[in-house]
Design a protein around this motif. Structure first.
Motif, PDB file in Angstrom:
ATOM      1  N   ARG A   1       0.920  -1.119   0.088  1.00 29.66           N
ATOM      2  CA  ARG A   1      -0.093   0.082  -0.052  1.00 29.66           C
ATOM      3  C   ARG A   1       0.937   1.280   0.102  1.00 29.66           C
ATOM      4  NH1 ARG A   1      -3.190  -1.007   4.309  1.00 29.66           N
ATOM      5  NH2 ARG A   1      -4.548  -2.511   2.897  1.00 29.66           N
ATOM      6  N   TYR A   2       1.941   1.209   0.626  1.00 25.43           N
ATOM      7  CA  TYR A   2       2.615   2.441   0.664  1.00 25.43           C
ATOM      8  C   TYR A   2       4.153   2.366   0.038  1.00 25.43           C
ATOM      9  CZ  TYR A   2      -0.299   2.817   4.749  1.00 25.43           C
ATOM     10  OH  TYR A   2      -1.579   2.947   5.402  1.00 25.43           O
ATOM     11  N   PHE A   3       4.334   1.134  -0.842  1.00 26.64           N
ATOM     12  CA  PHE A   3       5.618   1.179  -1.566  1.00 26.64           C
ATOM     13  C   PHE A   3       5.637   1.892  -2.643  1.00 26.64           C
ATOM     14  CE2 PHE A   3       8.510  -1.576  -4.247  1.00 26.64           C
ATOM     15  CZ  PHE A   3       9.809  -1.304  -3.441  1.00 26.64           C
ATOM     16  N   ARG A   4       6.910   2.723  -2.638  1.00 24.57           N
ATOM     17  CA  ARG A   4       7.191   3.575  -3.600  1.00 24.57           C
ATOM     18  C   ARG A   4       5.982   4.947  -3.706  1.00 24.57           C
ATOM     19  NH1 ARG A   4       9.639  -0.217  -8.517  1.00 24.57           N
ATOM     20  NH2 ARG A   4      11.446  -0.576  -7.275  1.00 24.57           N
ATOM     21  N   LYS A   5       5.518   5.214  -2.484  1.00 24.75           N
ATOM     22  CA  LYS A   5       4.876   6.396  -2.451  1.00 24.75           C
ATOM     23  C   LYS A   5       5.187   7.154  -1.117  1.00 24.75           C
ATOM     24  CE  LYS A   5       0.567   3.575  -3.873  1.00 24.75           C
ATOM     25  NZ  LYS A   5       1.197   2.564  -4.120  1.00 24.75           N
ATOM     26  N   PRO A   6       4.710   8.278  -1.006  1.00 19.03           N
ATOM     27  CA  PRO A   6       5.306   9.076  -0.066  1.00 19.03           C
ATOM     28  C   PRO A   6       4.628   8.660   1.278  1.00 19.03           C
ATOM     29  CG  PRO A   6       4.244  10.520  -1.653  1.00 19.03           C
ATOM     30  CD  PRO A   6       3.959   9.179  -1.993  1.00 19.03           C
ATOM     31  N   VAL A   7       5.599   8.131   2.364  1.00 19.36           N
ATOM     32  CA  VAL A   7       5.401   7.763   3.360  1.00 19.36           C
ATOM     33  C   VAL A   7       6.139   8.371   4.671  1.00 19.36           C
ATOM     34  CG1 VAL A   7       6.932   6.023   3.153  1.00 19.36           C
ATOM     35  CG2 VAL A   7       4.990   5.616   4.796  1.00 19.36           C
ATOM     36  N   THR A   8       5.591   8.691   5.682  1.00 16.50           N
ATOM     37  CA  THR A   8       6.453   9.326   6.997  1.00 16.50           C
ATOM     38  C   THR A   8       7.138   8.373   7.201  1.00 16.50           C
ATOM     39  OG1 THR A   8       4.394  10.881   7.371  1.00 16.50           O
ATOM     40  CG2 THR A   8       6.103  10.396   9.091  1.00 16.50           C
ATOM     41  N   VAL A   9       8.464   8.783   7.699  1.00 18.32           N
ATOM     42  CA  VAL A   9       9.556   7.842   8.315  1.00 18.32           C
ATOM     43  C   VAL A   9       9.829   8.388   9.566  1.00 18.32           C
ATOM     44  CG1 VAL A   9      11.618   6.858   7.688  1.00 18.32           C
ATOM     45  CG2 VAL A   9      10.296   7.085   5.952  1.00 18.32           C
TER      46      VAL A   9
ATOM     47  N   VAL B   1      11.157   3.170  10.807  1.00 20.49           N
ATOM     48  CA  VAL B   1       9.830   2.484  10.779  1.00 20.49           C
ATOM     49  C   VAL B   1       8.664   3.368  10.164  1.00 20.49           C
ATOM     50  CG1 VAL B   1       9.326   3.348  13.198  1.00 20.49           C
ATOM     51  CG2 VAL B   1       8.299   1.356  12.415  1.00 20.49           C
ATOM     52  N   THR B   2       7.857   2.581   9.467  1.00 25.72           N
ATOM     53  CA  THR B   2       6.792   3.316   8.904  1.00 25.72           C
ATOM     54  C   THR B   2       5.607   2.742   9.329  1.00 25.72           C
ATOM     55  OG1 THR B   2       6.563   2.105   6.911  1.00 25.72           O
ATOM     56  CG2 THR B   2       8.327   3.825   6.969  1.00 25.72           C
ATOM     57  N   ILE B   3       4.494   3.642   8.669  1.00 26.54           N
ATOM     58  CA  ILE B   3       2.999   2.923   8.981  1.00 26.54           C
ATOM     59  C   ILE B   3       2.777   1.652   8.341  1.00 26.54           C
ATOM     60  CG2 ILE B   3       2.210   4.039   6.936  1.00 26.54           C
ATOM     61  CD1 ILE B   3      -0.523   4.552   8.625  1.00 26.54           C
ATOM     62  N   ALA B   4       3.714   1.358   7.307  1.00 25.07           N
ATOM     63  CA  ALA B   4       3.701   0.011   6.524  1.00 25.07           C
ATOM     64  C   ALA B   4       4.320  -1.201   7.452  1.00 25.07           C
ATOM     65  CB  ALA B   4       4.484   0.292   5.361  1.00 25.07           C
TER      66      ALA B   4
ATOM     67  N   TYR C   1      13.040  -0.349   1.769  1.00 22.32           N
ATOM     68  CA  TYR C   1      11.715  -0.027   1.362  1.00 22.32           C
ATOM     69  C   TYR C   1      11.474   1.348   1.028  1.00 22.32           C
ATOM     70  CZ  TYR C   1       6.475  -0.326   2.067  1.00 22.32           C
ATOM     71  OH  TYR C   1       5.263   0.076   2.033  1.00 22.32           O
ATOM     72  N   ILE C   2      12.039   2.090   2.095  1.00 21.02           N
ATOM     73  CA  ILE C   2      11.778   3.614   1.724  1.00 21.02           C
ATOM     74  C   ILE C   2      12.643   4.225   0.762  1.00 21.02           C
ATOM     75  CG2 ILE C   2      11.012   4.054   4.258  1.00 21.02           C
ATOM     76  CD1 ILE C   2      13.986   5.141   4.691  1.00 21.02           C
ATOM     77  N   SER C   3      13.609   3.435   0.308  1.00 19.57           N
ATOM     78  CA  SER C   3      14.402   3.688  -0.864  1.00 19.57           C
ATOM     79  C   SER C   3      13.671   3.314  -2.150  1.00 19.57           C
ATOM     80  CB  SER C   3      15.748   3.413  -0.595  1.00 19.57           C
ATOM     81  OG  SER C   3      16.303   3.846   0.372  1.00 19.57           O
ATOM     82  N   GLY C   4      12.789   2.589  -2.085  1.00 20.93           N
ATOM     83  CA  GLY C   4      12.115   1.975  -3.454  1.00 20.93           C
ATOM     84  C   GLY C   4      12.630   0.955  -4.061  1.00 20.93           C
TER      85      GLY C   4
END
Length: 261
Positions: free
Chosen positions: A26-34, A44-47, A95-98
């Motif tokens: 749901r959050y992969f390669r999308k803007p997400v708060t880290v 750590v993220t909401i994912a 993950y947060i780097s795509g």
């Protein structure tokens, strides 16, 4: 444990991995708060949180007597003698780097260690599964048995680790002794490197500073594929710390000797 029990438990393990795919993607390669868990950057993220919650929901329904050890929520004590070891997103930095090199880890263990291990990569659709029945790779309708590569010489081996510094200064020096003998050294794949070892693509993974939820599933997978997984002293690795995973006993023995100077 009877084979029938293990087959039923493997079905639960797959259901847990299935439940993780949608929230992980749901959050992969999308803007997400880290956020960071500590002073040093430990993302750590909401994912991570939503994925583990989805995994635990399956276990609450299907295996309420079992324990749970996960990265993001409090441990649940076992009343059955079995514990599920979960890492919702192993490789949050990737993950947060795509990069598609993170994975969902699901393991089932008893007092002796891991019985079943799954490394699942939702983005590529790959699932690597290890159990007493052996190791398999699946993607969509494809299924393939996995065995580690028959490499016995360090000079012919491909070595992976996640971080070039590999733990403490002494641990890094020990790793470099092995790397100096290997044909090729690569970095940064987190749990995916262990999956590639089980698949016969690489030959060694050496790491330090791991938690139980980082290694329980990969250890079960690689063992099922014919490899060897221990800590740097040759003892069990499934509780975390240092890890040496090797395709063959010969590679393991030579790497272990170099790690210990």
């Amino acid at each position: 444990m009877r084979a029938l029990d293990l087959h039923s438990l493997a079905d639960v393990a797959h259901a847990v991995a299935d439940a993780a795919r949608a929230p992980a993607l749901r959050y992969f390669r999308k803007p997400v708060t880290v956020d960071s868990k500590g002073a040093a950057f430990d993302p750590v993220t909401i994912a991570d949180r939503e994925t583990e919650a989805a995994m635990r929901a399956v276990l609450a329904e299907r295996r309420p007597e079992d324990g749970i050890l996960g990265e993001e929520e409090a441990a649940v004590d076992s009343r059955s003698g079995l514990t599920w070891v979960l890492d919702p997103i192993d490789g949050t930095r990737g993950y947060i780097s795509g990069t598609p090199t993170w994975g969902v880890l699901v393991a089932l263990r008893d007092a002796s260690g891991p019985l079943i291990g799954i490394v699942d990569q939702p983005f590529t659709g790959e699932r690597f599964t290890g159990s007493p029945d052996g190791a398999t790779w699946t993607r969509g309708g494809e299924t393939r048995r996995l065995t580690t590569r028959d490499v016995t010489r360090l000079d012919d081996a491909t070595l992976f680790t996640t971080f070039p510094e590999v733990g403490t200064a002494d641990e890094g020096a020990a790793f470099r002794r092995v790397a100096a003998r290997c044909r090729l050294t690569r970095y940064g794949l987190d749990c995916y490197a262990y999956a590639l070892l089980a698949a016969g693509q690489v030959d060694l993974v050496i790491e330090a500073g791991l938690q139980a939820y980082d290694i329980a599933a990969p250890a079960a997978l690689i063992t099922a594929a014919g490899g060897v997984v221990t800590n740097w002293r040759g003892g069990p690795a499934h509780d975390g710390g240092t890890v040496l995973a090797a395709a063959t006993p010969e590679l393991h023995a030579d790497a272990l000797a170099l790690l210990n100077g």
